[in-house]
Scaffold this motif. Structure first.
Motif, mmCIF file in Angstrom:
data_model
loop_
_atom_site.group_PDB
_atom_site.id
_atom_site.type_symbol
_atom_site.label_atom_id
_atom_site.label_comp_id
_atom_site.label_asym_id
_atom_site.label_seq_id
_atom_site.Cartn_x
_atom_site.Cartn_y
_atom_site.Cartn_z
ATOM 1 N N TYR A 138 45.784 10.152 21.979
ATOM 2 C CA TYR A 138 46.046 11.185 22.830
ATOM 3 C C TYR A 138 45.972 12.607 22.319
ATOM 4 O O TYR A 138 45.323 13.691 22.884
ATOM 5 N N TYR A 169 52.276 12.786 18.335
ATOM 6 C CA TYR A 169 52.906 12.160 19.871
ATOM 7 C C TYR A 169 52.666 13.437 20.869
ATOM 8 O O TYR A 169 52.713 14.503 20.411
ATOM 9 N N ARG A 170 52.258 13.416 22.085
ATOM 10 C CA ARG A 170 52.193 14.799 23.026
ATOM 11 C C ARG A 170 53.296 15.122 23.427
ATOM 12 O O ARG A 170 54.258 14.428 23.426
ATOM 13 N N ASP A 173 54.745 13.924 27.414
ATOM 14 C CA ASP A 173 55.282 12.425 27.555
ATOM 15 C C ASP A 173 55.632 11.599 26.524
ATOM 16 O O ASP A 173 56.129 10.592 26.538
ATOM 17 N N LEU A 175 53.777 10.307 24.258
ATOM 18 C CA LEU A 175 52.662 9.473 23.946
ATOM 19 C C LEU A 175 51.762 9.542 22.787
ATOM 20 O O LEU A 175 51.440 10.650 22.749
ATOM 21 N N SER A 176 51.510 8.462 22.029
ATOM 22 C CA SER A 176 50.338 8.782 20.916
ATOM 23 C C SER A 176 49.117 7.963 21.021
ATOM 24 O O SER A 176 48.071 8.534 21.161
ATOM 25 N N TYR A 177 49.373 6.655 21.731
ATOM 26 C CA TYR A 177 47.987 6.114 21.709
ATOM 27 C C TYR A 177 48.112 4.988 22.779
ATOM 28 O O TYR A 177 49.320 4.646 23.067
ATOM 29 N N THR A 178 47.133 4.434 23.191
ATOM 30 C CA THR A 178 47.017 3.345 24.267
ATOM 31 C C THR A 178 45.788 2.529 24.054
ATOM 32 O O THR A 178 44.791 3.023 23.614
#
Length: 196
Positions: A138, A169-170, A173, A175-178
């Protein structure tokens, strides 16, 4: 003791398609990322047939707590991810876009105040059985690539560029990856590259 039902079900459904290819590198420039807000991006761009190899290395740290002569607890954290992309080619337009340089009439100019923006990065790994795994980071910032060149000799060798990046990380939220895998039931591959 009986094995938990959900664990037994998971084990019976595991599949192991071997990876044989990586392709379809896409990027989307990040526009906003405010704490407790919403991250926004430009429309993803397909960089074409340039991806040769991807290397992902987590930057982790670990601490142990000792008492009474033994380890009684341990904690591990991942601060970021180091990404390396081996590419077949890297046009000047791509370099300018990735690193915030100016591009005009076929000439790229790198200035001391240029700042590389953040991007979302997407690609897929193909498996021997025809299934695919999709990866999306992200918030990624690329670093200037090193360049080497050599004269043409009797045996021709390609000079292919490598670019490195750091994924963090964003703020919005955390999050770093999916990742998504067709062997695990993922069915929305058609929309994977449409947006972040």
């Amino acid at each position: 003791m009986a094995e938990p039902k959900n664990t037994a079900t998971l084990a019976s459904n595991l599949m192991s398609g071997q990876f044989i290819n990586v392709q379809k590198l896409h990027i989307a420039k990040m526009l906003t990322d405010e704490p407790n807000g919403t991250a926004t991006y430009e429309t993803p761009i397909n960089l074409g047939r340039i991806l040769r190899k991807v290397d992902i290395k987590p930057k982790t740290s670990q601490a142990e707590l000792y008492a009474d002569g033994q380890s009684i607890d341990s904690v591990t954290g991942t601060a970021s991810y180091d990404l390396t992309f081996d590419t077949a080619a890297l046009p000047l337009e791509y370099i300018a876009y990735l690193f915030g340089h100016k591009m005009e009439n076929g000439v790229m100019v790198a200035g001391k105040d240029d700042v590389a923006p953040f991007f979302a990065v997407m690609f897929q790994s193909d498996k021997r059985n025809g299934k695919k795994r999709y990866t999306k980071f992200y918030k990624v910032q690329f670093t200037e690539p090193s360049e080497t060149g050599s004269t043409k000799e009797e045996n021709i060798a390609y000079a292919t560029p490598t670019i490195t990046a750091k994924a963090i990380y964003r703020l919005s939220d955390g999050l770093s990856y999916t990742k998504a895998d067709e062997e695990s039931g993922f069915t929305e591959a058609a929309d994977w590259y449409a947006s972040v």
